[in-house]
Write a protein that holds these residues in place. Structure first.
Motif, mmCIF file in Angstrom:
data_model
loop_
_atom_site.group_PDB
_atom_site.id
_atom_site.type_symbol
_atom_site.label_atom_id
_atom_site.label_comp_id
_atom_site.label_asym_id
_atom_site.label_seq_id
_atom_site.Cartn_x
_atom_site.Cartn_y
_atom_site.Cartn_z
ATOM 1 N N ARG A 28 0.831 -1.203 0.000
ATOM 2 C CA ARG A 28 0.000 0.000 0.000
ATOM 3 C C ARG A 28 0.868 1.257 0.000
ATOM 4 N N SER A 29 2.087 1.150 -0.518
ATOM 5 C CA SER A 29 2.981 2.308 -0.550
ATOM 6 C C SER A 29 2.421 3.383 -1.475
ATOM 7 N N ILE B 8 -5.670 -10.834 5.504
ATOM 8 C CA ILE B 8 -5.168 -9.768 4.641
ATOM 9 C C ILE B 8 -4.204 -8.925 5.456
ATOM 10 N N ILE B 9 -2.959 -8.789 4.947
ATOM 11 C CA ILE B 9 -1.913 -7.963 5.559
ATOM 12 C C ILE B 9 -1.577 -6.840 4.578
ATOM 13 N N PHE C 104 5.458 0.253 7.407
ATOM 14 C CA PHE C 104 5.118 -0.674 8.476
ATOM 15 C C PHE C 104 3.992 -1.573 7.973
ATOM 16 N N ALA C 105 3.722 -2.636 8.701
ATOM 17 C CA ALA C 105 2.690 -3.601 8.308
ATOM 18 C C ALA C 105 1.547 -3.588 9.316
ATOM 19 N N ASP C 106 0.323 -3.805 8.814
ATOM 20 C CA ASP C 106 -0.878 -3.879 9.641
ATOM 21 C C ASP C 106 -1.729 -5.065 9.181
ATOM 22 N N THR C 107 -2.504 -5.592 10.122
ATOM 23 C CA THR C 107 -3.447 -6.665 9.798
ATOM 24 C C THR C 107 -4.808 -6.032 9.506
ATOM 25 N N LEU C 108 -5.242 -6.144 8.268
ATOM 26 C CA LEU C 108 -6.558 -5.635 7.900
ATOM 27 C C LEU C 108 -7.653 -6.653 8.190
ATOM 28 N N SER D 12 -11.662 -1.513 2.766
ATOM 29 C CA SER D 12 -11.902 -0.075 2.819
ATOM 30 C C SER D 12 -10.814 0.649 3.603
ATOM 31 N N ARG D 13 -10.084 -0.069 4.439
ATOM 32 C CA ARG D 13 -8.988 0.549 5.226
ATOM 33 C C ARG D 13 -7.648 0.466 4.504
#
Length: 907
Positions: free
Chosen positions: A419-420, A456-457, A462-466, A483-484
Motif C-alpha cells: 500500500r505504498s 489480509i496484511i 510498516f505492516a498492519d493486519t486488515l 476499505s482501510r
C-alpha cells in the motif's frame, strides 16, 4: 312515533299473566296480610316495573319527523366526459346548493376507474375547485354509488345525484343501484352526453396466431371514422417503426392491409397507430396484436475466446441452430432483449468478465422469461472461474463446493498487499493500482470455499493486519477490511512478510500459502523469512506490477516454492489472483482421464452409443433440484439439468474444446450431442397435457390452465410457476383451482400492449408436466370507443331506484317521499324508572302500619296536679304492673307469642 330495536323482546310482556295469577289468585295469604287496596297498588307497581324492563330490553325509541335532506353528488371525471360537460355539471351542483337549507347536508364524490371522496357530508357550501385525483381511463359507476351510500348520514332524507354520460366499462352499476333501492335511496341522474366531434378510431388489428420465420405476415387494420379525410397508418414491430402508409378515410368502416417480414423466431408484437389531423380523440388511435414466429432455435454463445469456442459453434450450425457469438461486454443486459434467443451458453467464461447487470439479466431471462441457460466448463468456469457467491450461482444445476476429499484438503491463504505511495498510480478509467489490488483480493476470495481460511496484511513502511486469519468471511467483512487499504509511505516488504509469517504460523490447515503483491523495490532484505516459511511448509508466490519492481521477487517465489507473476497490464491482476488461488487450493480442477457413465436412461444419450473419454473436468456436486444425466468415474455430475422457475439450466462440467474434450470434438456424433444440449434447455412440451385459455374483457384478463392426462381425464397439478411478460412490465400469476384439472388466475392490466403468459407445472410427485404459453393483447380502454356514452343505463338506474332523469336543481334538496324520523333511545330512562319502582315494591310488601294505630298515635295530655318533689310518681294504669323480679327467657318468649296472637286476631 315509537319503535323498538329488538321486537322479539316484547314477548316477555306475557310474563304479566303469571304475575297476576300468582299475586291475585294464587296467594290468598298475601291478600289477607296486605289487604285489597295495598295489593292492587303493589300489583300496579310490579306490572309497571316489568313493562319498563321489557321495553328497555327491546330498545324502545321515540322518533319525530325530520325534513332535512342529505344529498351526495357523484361526478364523472373519466375521459369520456369533456371539460365543458364537467364545467356544466359543477354549475348544476352550484345551482342545487343555492336551494339548500342550513340543516341540509351535501357530499361530493369524484369517480373514474375508482371513486374518491372529494367532500364528506357537511353543511352546504360552494365548490371552488376539485382536488381529488382519479384514473380517468375507466368509468366505474358502481364504485361511486357504493361509496355514496357509505357516506350518507342517517336520520335525514337521503338522495344520490349521478352526473355522468353512463359509459360504464368497469364494475356493475345495476347491482349497486339495486343496493340503493333496497335502502330506499333514490338515484337522480343528470346526463352529460354530448355530441361527438370528428373522430377516427382503430377498432381492430388482426394478425395470424402463428407464422414461420421465412414468410411475410399479413395484418388487417379496421378503422371507423365519422368524417372523411386523409390519414396515415404506422406499423410498429417490437417497438421499432417499420412502415407508414397513407390512407383516405371514408365515412363508416375502413379496412387497411399491411404486410411485414416475420423476422426472427419468437413472440412478435405488432402495433398500428393512426395519425389523422382532424381527429379529436387520439387515445383510440392505437391497436395491438401478436404472432408466434416459429423457426430453428437461436443460441447466444458468450465466450472470452471465440477461437476456443469455434468447434462448438460450428457443431450447432451444422444441425440448423442459429448461433450468435459475442464477448460478455457485447451482450445486452436487458432480459427482454435476451428473450430473442431460445438459449444462452456461457462457454468457459469467468465471472469477473460478466458484469453484475448481465448476471442479473440472465437470472431474470431464465427464471421469469422461461429461457434456457447452458453453463460449459473449463479452466475458467464454475469454481475455477470465480462463480462462487455470484448472482448466477443460485440457478446453476451443480454446487460449487464439492465434498472434501483427502487429496484436496483445506487451505489457509494470507494476502500481503503493498500500500505504498506508488500504488496510487492510475492505470485505466480513473482506477489506481490499489483499486485493482482490492479487486484482486476479492477475486481470490471467490476461489475459496467455506472450509478455507483467509487473512489480509497491508504494508508500506510498516505492516498492519486488515483482516485477521479466520474462516472465509462474508463479502461485507472483506469489503470492510479493504476499505482501510489506503496508499502512502515507503515499501518495506520485510515488515509485511514478517507479520504474515506470524499470522500463518497459527493456521490449522493442510495447505498454507502466502501471496505477496508489490509494485516497488523493498527497502530491506526478506529472503531469510521466505526460506523459514518454506521450511515450515508454507509456500509463497509473488506478484509484481509494472517494470520497476524488485528483481528479488522472482527469487523469493523460487525460494518459497510458489510462482512468480510479472503483470504488465494491471487490469489482469484480479484474474491472476483468482487463478493462483484455484491452483494452490487444487480443488476446482480435476485433470484426470475418465469415461463418462450414464446416470439416467435419457433416450437421446442411449442412442449416441459409447461415449469418448475426457481428460479433465471441473469439480462440482449435484444439487437436490437437478437431475444428473452423465456422471464422472467418482459419481460427480458431468451433465446435469434443472428447472429454474419458468426456464431450464444445464451444466456440462468438462470443456468442449481441445484441452479436455479433444476426443469429443473428433467424435462423429458430436454435432448431434451439442444440439441435444440445447434441446435440454428448451421448454418442455406439455404434449397436450397443459393448455392455456385466455379471455380479455376491457382490462380484466382471465387465464385458465387446463391439465389433462394421456386419456383426457383431469390431472391434478402439484406446483405451478407462471409469468406474464410485456414490453414494459412483467409479473407472476396466482392460480386457484376452480374445477378438476382447471386452474384460474385473474388479473387487471391497465397498460395497453401484447403480453406473453408462460406456465410450467409439475405433478403431485414433483415430476415436470411441461410448459404452456399463450399470448393476449390489451387494447385501449372502452372509455375511448364510439360506444363510450350510455344514456339508457342512466335511465335504468333512475327507474330502478325511484329517481328522476335530469331533475331541476331546485328539487335536489327537497325531502323525499319516504318518511324519515329522528329517534332517541329511552332505554336509560326506563331503567331509572325500574330502579325507582324497586324500593316502592319493597316498602309495600315489608313496611306495614295499621290504620287504627295511626289514629291512636295522638297524645292526650293529663290534668296537672301538685306532686311533691320527693314523692314517687303514681303508677300508670295503662301500663302493666312492674314485675317484682326480672322475667326469664321462657317468660319473655311466651309474652311475645301472646302479643302476636292478639295482633293477628285484630287483623
Amino acid at each position: 312515533m315509537f319503535s323498538v330495536i329488538e321486537p322479539a323482546a316484547l314477548w316477555l310482556l306475557a310474563l304479566a299473566v303469571p304475575l297476576l295469577w300468582l299475586m291475585w289468585l294464587g296467594r290468598a295469604d298475601l291478600r289477607r296480610r296486605l289487604g285489597r287496596v295495598r295489593l292492587l297498588v303493589l300489583l300496579a307497581v310490579r306490572l309497571l316495573l316489568l313493562v319498563a324492563l321489557v321495553l328497555a330490553l327491546a330498545g324502545l325509541q321515540v322518533g319525530r319527523p325530520v325534513q332535512a335532506t342529505a344529498t351526495v353528488f357523484l361526478l364523472d371525471a373519466s375521459d369520456s366526459v369533456s371539460p365543458a360537460q364537467r364545467a356544466a355539471a359543477l354549475a348544476y351542483i352550484e345551482q342545487a346548493l343555492a336551494t339548500a337549507e342550513p340543516d341540509d347536508r351535501m357530499g361530493l364524490i369524484v369517480f373514474g376507474a375508482r371513486a374518491v371522496v372529494e367532500r364528506v357530508a357537511e353543511p352546504p357550501r360552494p365548490i371552488s375547485r376539485l382536488d381529488a385525483l382519479v384514473v380517468s381511463s375507466r368509468t366505474n359507476i358502481a364504485d361511486a354509488i357504493q361509496l355514496g351510500l357509505a357516506i350518507l348520514p342517517g336520520a335525514m332524507h337521503q338522495r344520490l345525484v349521478l352526473l355522468s354520460d353512463g359509459g360504464e366499462n368497469e364494475g356493475d352499476a345495476l347491482v349497486a343501484a339495486r343496493l340503493a333501492a333496497a335502502r330506499g335511496v333514490p338515484v337522480e341522474v343528470v346526463s352529460l352526453v354530448a355530441e361527438r366531434g370528428p373522430d377516427a378510431l382503430i377498432t381492430a388489428l388482426i394478425a395470424p396466431a402463428t407464422a414461420s420465420a421465412e414468410q411475410m405476415i399479413p395484418l388487417a387494420v379496421q378503422i371507423e371514422s365519422n368524417v372523411t379525410g386523409s390519414a396515415t397508418v404506422q406499423l410498429i414491430v417490437d417497438g421499432q417503426l417499420i412502415t407508414e402508409q397513407p390512407v383516405e378515410l371514408a365515412l363508416g368502416l375502413n379496412q387497411v392491409s399491411l404486410t411485414t417480414p416475420a423476422g426472427a423466431p419468437g413472440f412478435r408484437q405488432f402495433e398500428v397507430r393512426l395519425v389523422a389531423p382532424f381527429d379529436t380523440q387520439p387515445a383510440n388511435n392505437r391497436a395491438i396484436a401478436f404472432t408466434f414466429v416459429s423457426g430453428p432455435p437461436r443460441v447466444l454463445l458468450i465466450t472470452v475466446d471465440p477461437n476456443r469456442s469455434a468447434a462448438l459453434a460450428a457443431a450447432w450450425r451444422a444441425t440448423g441452430i442459429e448461433v450468435t457469438v459475442q464477448a460478455p461486454a457485447q451482450v445486452t443486459a436487458n432480459p427482454l432483449n435476451l428473450r430473442a434467443f431460445d438459449a444462452i451458453a456461457l462457454d468457459n467464461t469467468p465471472a469477473e468478465s460478466v458484469s453484475l447487470a448481465l448476471q442479473r439479466a440472465l437470472t431474470t431471462y431464465v427464471r421469469d422469461l422461461g429461457g434456457g441457460l447452458l453453463l460449459i466448463g473449463g479452466t475458467q468456469a464454475f469454481g475455477a472461474g470465480g462463480w462462487r457467491r455470484s448472482l448466477l450461482e443460485p440457478i446453476m444445476p451443480v454446487a460449487l463446493d464439492p465434498p472434501l476429499r483427502e487429496e484436496r484438503p483445506d487451505l489457509a491463504l494470507v494476502l500481503v498487499i503493498d500500500r505504498s505511495g506508488s500504488m496510487s498510480a492510475p492505470v485505466d478509467g480513473g482506477r489506481t493500482q490499489l483499486d485493482l489490488a482490492r479487486e484482486a483480493v476479492y477475486q481470490a476470495s471467490r476461489g475459496l470455499s467455506q472450509r478455507d481460511q483467509m487473512a489480509i496484511i497491508a504494508f508500506d513502511s510498516f505492516a498492519d493486519t486488515l483482516l485477521p486469519l479466520q474462516p472465509l468471511p462474508d463479502l461485507f467483512t472483506i469489503e470492510d477490511a479493504l476499505s482501510r487499504l489506503a496508499a502512502g509511505g515507503g515499501t518495506n516488504i520485510r515488515s509485511g512478510v514478517a507479520l504474515a509469517a506470524e499470522t500463518i504460523a497459527a493456521a490449522n490447515a493442510r495447505i498454507r500459502h502466502l501471496i505477496l503483491l508489490t509494485d516497488g523495490i523493498s527497502e530491506t532484505d526478506y529472503d531469510d523469512l521466505i526460506a523459514d516459511l518454506r521450511a515450515r511448509g508454507v509456500t509463497v508466490s509473488t506478484v509484481a506490477i509494472g517494470r520497476d519492481t524488485d528483481p528479488a521477487l522472482e527469487r523469493a517465489a523460487q525460494i518459497g516454492g510458489g510462482r512468480y507473476y510479472l503483470v504488465q497490464r494491471a487490469d489482469a491482476l484480479p484474474q491472476i489472483f483468482l487463478e493462483e488461488t484455484v491452483r494452490i487450493a487444487n480443488r476446482d480442477l480435476i485433470e484426470e482421464p475418465f469415461v463418462p457413465a450414464l446416470a439416467l436412461p435419457a433416450p437421446w444419450l442411449r442412442d449416441l452409443g459409447p461415449l469418448p473419454p475426457l481428460r479433465g473436468r471441473n469439480a462440482a456436486d449435484q444439487r437436490p433440484i437437478a437431475r444428473a444425466l452423465l456422471v464422472a468415474d467418482d459419481g460427480a455430475p458431468l451433465l446435469a439439468t434443472a428447472q429454474i422457475g419458468l426456464g431450464r439450466a444445464l451444466a456440462w462440467t468438462s470443456d468442449l474444446s481441445g484441452r479436455w474434450a479433444a476426443a469429443w470434438l473428433a467424435w462423429p456424433e458430436f454435432p448431434r450431442f451439442a444440439a441435444n444440449l440445447v434441446a435440454e434447455t428448451l421448454p418442455l412440451s406439455g404434449d397436450d397435457r397443459l393448455a392455456l385459455d385466455v379471455s380479455v374483457l376491457a382490462n380484466r384478463v382471465e387465464i385458465d390452465l387446463i391439465a389433462r392426462d394421456e386419456r383426457g381425464l383431469p390431472l391434478e397439478v402439484g406446483e405451478l410457476r407462471s409469468r406474464v411478460s410485456g414490453v414494459e412490465t412483467s409479473f407472476d400469476l396466482v392460480f386457484s383451482q376452480v374445477a378438476p384439472g382447471r386452474y384460474r388466475a385473474v388479473v387487471t392490466i391497465d397498460q395497453m400492449g401484447a403480453y406473453l403468459v408462460q406456465v410450467s407445472a409439475t405433478d403431485r410427485t414433483g415430476q415436470p408436466l411441461g410448459n404452456a404459453k399463450a399470448g393476449f393483447a390489451v387494447s385501449y380502454s372502452p372509455e375511448y370507443s364510439r360506444f363510450a356514452a350510455n344514456p339508457a343505463l342512466l335511465a335504468e338506474i333512475a327507474t330502478l331506484t325511484g329517481g328522476q332523469v335530469d331533475p331541476p336543481p331546485t328539487a335536489i334538496f327537497a325531502p323525499t317521499e319516504r318518511a324519515v324520523y329522528e329517534v332517541w333511545p329511552i332505554t336509560l330512562p326506563l331503567l331509572w324508572l325500574a330502579l325507582a319502582l324497586l324500593p316502592i315494591d319493597v316498602a309495600l310488601r315489608r313496611l306495614f302500619v295499621p290504620w287504627p294505630e295511626l289514629t291512636s298515635l295522638s297524645i292526650q295530655r293529663p290534668a296537672r296536679r301538685a306532686i311533691a318533689p320527693d314523692a314517687p310518681a303514681p303508677p300508670d294504669p295503662a301500663l302493666p304492673a312492674k314485675p317484682a323480679r326480672p322475667l326469664t327467657d321462657e317468660e319473655r318468649i311466651a309474652a311475645l307469642l301472646a302479643a302476636k296472637r292478639r295482633r293477628q286476631r285484630k287483623d
